[in-house]
Design a protein around this motif. Structure first.
Motif, short mmCIF file in Angstrom:
data_model
loop_
_atom_site.label_atom_id
_atom_site.label_comp_id
_atom_site.label_asym_id
_atom_site.label_seq_id
_atom_site.Cartn_x
_atom_site.Cartn_y
_atom_site.Cartn_z
N GLY A 106 0.82 -1.21 0.00
CA GLY A 106 0.00 0.00 0.00
C GLY A 106 0.86 1.26 0.00
O GLY A 106 0.58 2.22 -0.72
N ALA A 107 1.91 1.23 0.81
CA ALA A 107 2.84 2.37 0.83
C ALA A 107 3.54 2.52 -0.51
O ALA A 107 3.76 3.65 -0.99
CB ALA A 107 3.87 2.18 1.95
N GLY A 108 3.90 1.40 -1.14
CA GLY A 108 4.54 1.43 -2.46
C GLY A 108 3.66 2.10 -3.50
O GLY A 108 4.14 2.89 -4.32
N SER A 109 2.36 1.80 -3.44
CA SER A 109 1.43 2.48 -4.35
C SER A 109 1.41 3.97 -4.07
O SER A 109 1.34 4.79 -4.98
CB SER A 109 0.02 1.92 -4.19
OG SER A 109 -0.07 0.63 -4.72
N GLY A 110 1.49 4.32 -2.78
CA GLY A 110 1.52 5.74 -2.42
C GLY A 110 2.75 6.44 -2.97
O GLY A 110 2.67 7.56 -3.48
N GLY A 145 -1.89 4.77 2.19
CA GLY A 145 -1.72 3.53 1.44
C GLY A 145 -1.46 2.35 2.35
O GLY A 145 -2.04 1.28 2.19
N ALA A 146 -0.59 2.55 3.33
CA ALA A 146 -0.26 1.46 4.26
C ALA A 146 -1.46 1.07 5.11
O ALA A 146 -1.74 -0.12 5.29
CB ALA A 146 0.91 1.87 5.15
N LEU A 147 -2.17 2.08 5.62
CA LEU A 147 -3.28 1.79 6.54
C LEU A 147 -4.57 1.41 5.84
O LEU A 147 -5.18 0.39 6.16
CB LEU A 147 -3.51 2.99 7.47
CG LEU A 147 -2.36 3.36 8.39
CD1 LEU A 147 -2.72 4.55 9.26
CD2 LEU A 147 -1.93 2.17 9.25
N ILE A 148 -5.00 2.24 4.89
CA ILE A 148 -6.28 1.96 4.23
C ILE A 148 -6.14 0.78 3.27
O ILE A 148 -6.89 -0.19 3.37
CB ILE A 148 -6.83 3.20 3.50
CG1 ILE A 148 -7.16 4.30 4.52
CG2 ILE A 148 -8.07 2.84 2.69
CD1 ILE A 148 -7.61 5.61 3.91
#
Length: 192
Positions: free
Chosen positions: A120-124, A156-159
């Protein structure tokens, strides 16, 4: 995709279509947040637009699932009325690549909560880099841009990461995923 089963392709596509509708539904929420907080408003909830890549990859555990699901969701979103148009497909691809990179780093073998959050963070990260150049963020103050970046990565990481895991685990508990990688893992863990 030669080692994909037909039912895996169907699930990936179905998830992509469902989340294309969800993505479109969240645009007004983002606009309200932008009205309240400025450009950072979208970044606060941006993780919602990455979630299908996490869910599809977590359920199917196949190389390409994150990238393909985001790309298909973006295509469907354009077809059902997102005003951004075809450039949204490029955005979807970039978001999917960010998530896919986290899974690729583990050779598509680790789907722990930390890897899902990293995806998710990577997408961010990838979407922000793209947005920085496409949306004129350079005109904003450096501190504000850094805050936007941090908000998007955390979102991204959380949601996408945590909520995506929770939704997928909830589906696995119902038994509807029993013939998919996540469902099989869930049954193994609960059998012992």
């Amino acid at each position: 995709m030669s080692n994909w089963r037909f039912k895996e392709i169907v699930v990936l596509t179905a998830l992509s279509v469902v989340f294309a509708v969800v993505y479109l539904a969240f645009l007004p929420v983002g606009k309200i947040l932008v009205g309240l907080f400025g450009p950072i408003g979208y970044d606060l909830i941006f993780g919602i637009w990455f979630i299908v890549s996490i869910i599809a990859a977590y359920i199917l555990r196949k190389p390409g699932a994150a990238f393909l699901s985001e790309t298909i969701a973006a295509m469907v979103e354009v077809l059902i009325g997102n005003a951004v148009g075809p450039m949204l497909i490029v955005s979807g691809m970039i978001q999917g690549l960010g998530a896919e990179a986290a899974f690729a780093a583990t050779r598509w073998k680790n789907y722990s909560v930390w890897v899902l959050m990293a995806a998710g963070a990577g997408s961010g990260i990838t979407s922000f880099a793209y947005g920085y150049f496409m949306s004129g963020y350079a005109a904003l103050s450096t501190g504000y841009v850094v805050a936007m970046f941090a908000a998007r990565v955390i979102s991204g990481a959380l949601i996408a990461g945590l909520l995506g895991k929770a939704l997928s685990d909830g589906l696995a508990k119902t038994g509807v995923l029993n013939s998919y990688a996540l469902g099989k893992e869930y049954r193994r863990k609960n059998a012992s």
